[in-house]
Design a protein around this motif. Sequence first.
Motif, short mmCIF file in Angstrom:
data_model
loop_
_atom_site.label_atom_id
_atom_site.label_comp_id
_atom_site.label_asym_id
_atom_site.label_seq_id
_atom_site.Cartn_x
_atom_site.Cartn_y
_atom_site.Cartn_z
N ILE A 454 0.85 -1.21 0.00
CA ILE A 454 0.00 0.00 0.00
C ILE A 454 0.89 1.26 0.00
N GLU A 457 2.42 1.84 -3.35
CA GLU A 457 1.42 2.36 -4.29
C GLU A 457 1.11 3.84 -4.00
N GLU A 461 1.58 6.92 -6.67
CA GLU A 461 0.53 7.89 -7.03
C GLU A 461 0.95 9.32 -6.67
N ASP A 497 -7.08 7.24 0.58
CA ASP A 497 -6.19 6.53 -0.34
C ASP A 497 -5.78 5.17 0.21
N GLU A 500 -8.74 2.87 -0.18
CA GLU A 500 -9.00 2.51 -1.58
C GLU A 500 -7.92 1.53 -2.09
N ILE A 501 -6.67 1.84 -1.83
CA ILE A 501 -5.59 0.96 -2.31
C ILE A 501 -5.63 -0.37 -1.57
N ARG A 504 -8.28 -2.57 -3.00
CA ARG A 504 -7.86 -3.05 -4.32
C ARG A 504 -6.82 -4.17 -4.18
#
Length: 509
Positions: A454, A457, A461, A497, A500-501, A504
């Motif tokens: 995470i 990622e 971003e 974030d 959300e990550i 996913r």
Amino acid sequence: MTNPPDDRYRPAAPARPQGDPDVARVDRLDEAVATILPALEAFNRFEGPDRASLRSEWLPDLDEPLPDEGVGADAVLATLRDVVIPRGLRVGHPGFASWVTTAPSTTAAAGQLAAAVASPQRWWVQPSNHLDTMAVRWLIELLGFPATYVGTFTSGGSTANLVGLGAARQHAAERLGIDAALDGLGPVPEPRVYASPETHHVVARAMGVLGLGRTNLRTVELDADRRADLRQLRTFIAEDLAAGRTPVAVVGNAGDVNTGIVDPLPEMAAIAHEHDIWFHVDGAYGGWGMLDERVEAAFGDRSLYDSFAVDPHKWLAAPVGTGLAVCRDGELLARAFTIEPGAYDRERHESAEPTGDPPAPWGALGGGTADWGVDFSTPARGVPVWAVLKEIGAEGMRERVRRHNDFARMVAQRAREEDELELLAEPQLSIACFRYRPAGWDEPERLDALNADILAELRREGRSLPSSTVVGGAFAIRACYINPRNDREHVDLLVDDVLEIGRRLSAVD
Ligand SMILES: Cc1ncc(COP(=O)(O)O)c(C=O)c1O
């Protein structure tokens, strides 16, 4: 209103013999700065993707052997403008809440440029010397130390801790009749320093540099609140005294670097002083936290600290390269860091701080002394510090600290509310440590790997930029707020974030 450059007053470039390879430009600073200023302004908007780590984009433009012949100022300025600045490090980005580092605020950066050009040496009488000395006094007052304490700017928290521990070493040796700075530590039996495992590693490094030895740091375990365990501290000191060793310093954390927890400073000071042991406090990051009245009590009475390290280049957002060492005893500190007089600087030792206008600029030094630290030549680091303090005042800084402490509490609150998040350390100052933990995920290694992914990622971003640490053995996402550009929107964005990550990545695992 700004005045246009007036060429009538522009000094002529010094004549150089034709073909002289020393093409260093010593005039037209206004043009040089004007060349790079638009790029700096654009950089500070943090627009577009972060390109700092894309080495393939900039390495070919920069990496080369030492040139035999210089290319001249214009080409250098163009490289700064086109390559270096646009790909700079975005630690000032409003979403940057990593480690304990940030970029200077505008006035601080301007102050540094002014001091670099107009005050290239701190010690002589000049406005910057006064500002540097005054900024130390302002900080001593702001942070609640008695007015008799002294201080000196250093290159950072690492050196500020070194200065504090240098004073501690001198104190411990002098108790045995030894001047450690003059004669060395030879006859001082088995020096020991006591600190919790959360103590920054620069403390152990300072022990190495000071000849105390890194292995002579006795690590006092954490109590249930993740603070230095007082019972064990007492036991260690008693053991060492009984064995004829030399306790040199108890080191307390005023906000540890991992979680921002403040050690039980008043109690540690009492234990140290019971045995005439020096009490040093590392507040490089969190010392500023005492400006929030809601947590100030945890820092205790500052007159109990014998020395203290704090970093203006952290929460105050001064340019990096600005630490501060504060010490209870200026004379002891000067014995610990004495620099012998040389023929070249006789005046340094003969001239007292002038009260009126000195007859000649080179005959008199101003406030402060090189005997309080490890630098000799030094920039006037206090000029950007003064600039910020004058710009925002004591109340502006208090408000920044409160705001950032609130940000950490907001993250913690959301981590408590969201089922998929776990709060790993309750914030005391401006650091919140948490992790993504989906239902049914109980294996520690799997959770660590997920949270590391995470974080990777998030960095890809580039909107939310926390760092990591380990809390109680678990990989934690660590948000640390000291950046004056951090805002509420980015605090919420970080949690959104991560959720959300996390959803996913855990769905495909
Ligand atoms: C608690 C603490 N002490 C010391 C240091 C070292 O300070 P510097 O990096 O300014 O040398 C840091 C840096 O993050 C820190 O957080």
